[in-house]
Design a protein around this motif. Structure first.
Motif, mmCIF file in Angstrom:
data_model
loop_
_atom_site.group_PDB
_atom_site.id
_atom_site.type_symbol
_atom_site.label_atom_id
_atom_site.label_comp_id
_atom_site.label_asym_id
_atom_site.label_seq_id
_atom_site.Cartn_x
_atom_site.Cartn_y
_atom_site.Cartn_z
ATOM 1 N N LEU A 119 95.570 37.255 -60.712
ATOM 2 C CA LEU A 119 96.780 37.504 -61.321
ATOM 3 C C LEU A 119 96.858 38.853 -61.916
ATOM 4 C CD1 LEU A 119 97.622 34.260 -63.207
ATOM 5 C CD2 LEU A 119 98.614 34.999 -60.824
ATOM 6 N N ILE A 120 97.697 39.781 -61.490
ATOM 7 C CA ILE A 120 97.472 41.173 -61.962
ATOM 8 C C ILE A 120 98.615 41.616 -62.281
ATOM 9 C CG2 ILE A 120 96.929 43.338 -61.000
ATOM 10 C CD1 ILE A 120 95.851 41.987 -58.226
ATOM 11 N N LYS A 123 103.910 40.406 -64.087
ATOM 12 C CA LYS A 123 103.699 40.706 -65.402
ATOM 13 C C LYS A 123 103.178 39.507 -66.473
ATOM 14 C CE LYS A 123 106.798 44.405 -65.897
ATOM 15 N NZ LYS A 123 106.416 44.941 -64.635
ATOM 16 N N CYS A 124 101.921 40.044 -67.114
ATOM 17 C CA CYS A 124 101.371 38.845 -67.947
ATOM 18 C C CYS A 124 102.283 38.731 -68.931
ATOM 19 C CB CYS A 124 100.044 39.297 -68.507
ATOM 20 S SG CYS A 124 100.154 40.654 -69.977
ATOM 21 N N ARG A 125 101.961 37.543 -69.529
ATOM 22 C CA ARG A 125 103.045 37.090 -70.787
ATOM 23 C C ARG A 125 103.249 38.009 -71.956
ATOM 24 N NH1 ARG A 125 98.165 34.133 -71.397
ATOM 25 N NH2 ARG A 125 97.298 34.208 -73.380
ATOM 26 N N MET A 144 100.098 30.281 -67.018
ATOM 27 C CA MET A 144 99.799 31.620 -67.817
ATOM 28 C C MET A 144 101.006 32.369 -68.219
ATOM 29 S SD MET A 144 96.070 32.937 -66.530
ATOM 30 C CE MET A 144 94.910 31.850 -66.073
ATOM 31 N N GLY A 145 101.898 31.826 -68.246
ATOM 32 C CA GLY A 145 103.382 32.578 -68.342
ATOM 33 C C GLY A 145 103.338 33.973 -67.740
ATOM 34 N N PHE A 146 102.630 34.013 -66.667
ATOM 35 C CA PHE A 146 102.731 35.101 -65.843
ATOM 36 C C PHE A 146 104.137 35.158 -64.797
ATOM 37 C CE2 PHE A 146 101.614 37.600 -62.091
ATOM 38 C CZ PHE A 146 100.830 38.783 -62.602
ATOM 39 N N VAL A 147 104.691 36.174 -64.692
ATOM 40 C CA VAL A 147 105.838 36.246 -63.949
ATOM 41 C C VAL A 147 105.837 37.012 -62.672
ATOM 42 C CG1 VAL A 147 108.142 37.240 -63.886
ATOM 43 C CG2 VAL A 147 107.260 36.248 -65.916
#
Lengths: 172, 172
Positions: free
Chosen positions: A109-110, A150-152, B136-139
């Motif tokens: 996850l980037i 986008k990370c949280r 992870m709350g990743f979008v």
DNA sequence: GATATAAAGTTATAATATAACAATTATTAC
DNA sequence: GTAATAATTGTTATATTATAACTTTATATC
């Protein structure tokens, strides 16, 4: 404890365990964990951001090694062969492996705002990929699973518009 | 019928439908499907192998267009924006989209012997990725899902040792 | 038809990666 | 311990992939 975009974590221990794992794995594989290989692994682990090979060259030079491209590419190739480093092909960049020695699918996850990346091991994902490959009689050799977004922290931040510049959490 | 490494299929209809889809999508998006864009899409669709940008230049030249790199990169960028072409980042190569207009995760199975690649849409895979990101709350913004290995033909073939040379099925 | 906009032509160069050979260091065999 | 061997690193050069910047041409809009 694995890094999962949390704003604070003991990054010193990330580095320390990465190096300890590397020592062990190289010993197990009867491979030499030379100074330049160790240095490159340390440099890669200075953050949880995938780094380009050329970005490492100045530090390599400063440490007194030859800093021509083959130096860093050789070390990175070795580290990849030992499963200590992954290449993020969508970024032409390299990141330390968070689960050295593990089997199975690793997915990245980037965050395209703060550039941090997290390596995730998911049995569900692995089995989904295994199934769809098997359906076609396809035999897997390696996987490149890269999810960009986008990370949280960056997701909820107000600096979204200034993308790709300011990390919203302290750890580089 | 979708291409899934089968040894024989009507590739003419792959090309034909790719071009028809492109016409439609460009029209819908109010974008111009110019001659060079069409040519590049045709060239990409000449096979089910991901092709490097520079590999297309000779044919572009032969067709009478300027064949400097920006020509092909611009066309490829446009085609990617319209969802007609995908970049396979682990190969620095491009392939026609098999499901233009569709939503959801596309995953590529890439044979490292015959170089053919298949685009797979899997709801199970999509939901696995959705779940692990959500945890992870990743979008998610985009995905690069590339699986490298051997297709069923190359897998069972006796020419395994001569890797990356001879396709074991007729369609290039 | 004049103006604005988009696309394509053109030149140059940036960014990433590898080939090839020489020199050095470490390992192995004796 | 030394010679032979193998592995690693140094070094130079170059290949491959991609983009920047500016010009010219074609298309769309008024």
């Amino acid at each position: 404890m694995a890094f999962t975009f949390q704003s604070k974590h003991d990054h010193g221990s990330c580095i320390k365990s990465a190096l300890a794992n590397a020592e062990q794995i190289c010993a197990d594989h009867n491979q030499r964990f030379t100074k330049i290989r160790r240095l490159v692994l340390e440099l890669i682990w200075q953050s949880h951001k995938p780094l380009g090979a050329y970005e490492l060259l100045p530090a390599i030079k400063q440490a007194g090694f030859n800093s021509a491209p083959p130096t860093v590419y050789r070390a990175l190739e070795f580290l990849q062969e030992q499963g200590l480093v992954h290449r993020i092909s969508s970024l032409n960049a390299f990141i330390g492996c968070s689960h050295p020695g593990h089997q199975g699918s690793s997915c990245f996850l980037i965050c395209d705002q703060c550039q941090l990346a997290v390596e995730v091991e998911s049995p569900v994902l692995a089995s989904a990929i295994g199934d769809l490959s098997a359906e076609m009689g396809f035999v897997i050799e390696r996987e490149h699973l890269e999810i960009v977004g986008k990370c949280r922290h960056c997701c909820s931040s107000k600096t979204k518009e200034v993308a790709n510049k300011s990390p919203n959490i302290p750890c580089g």
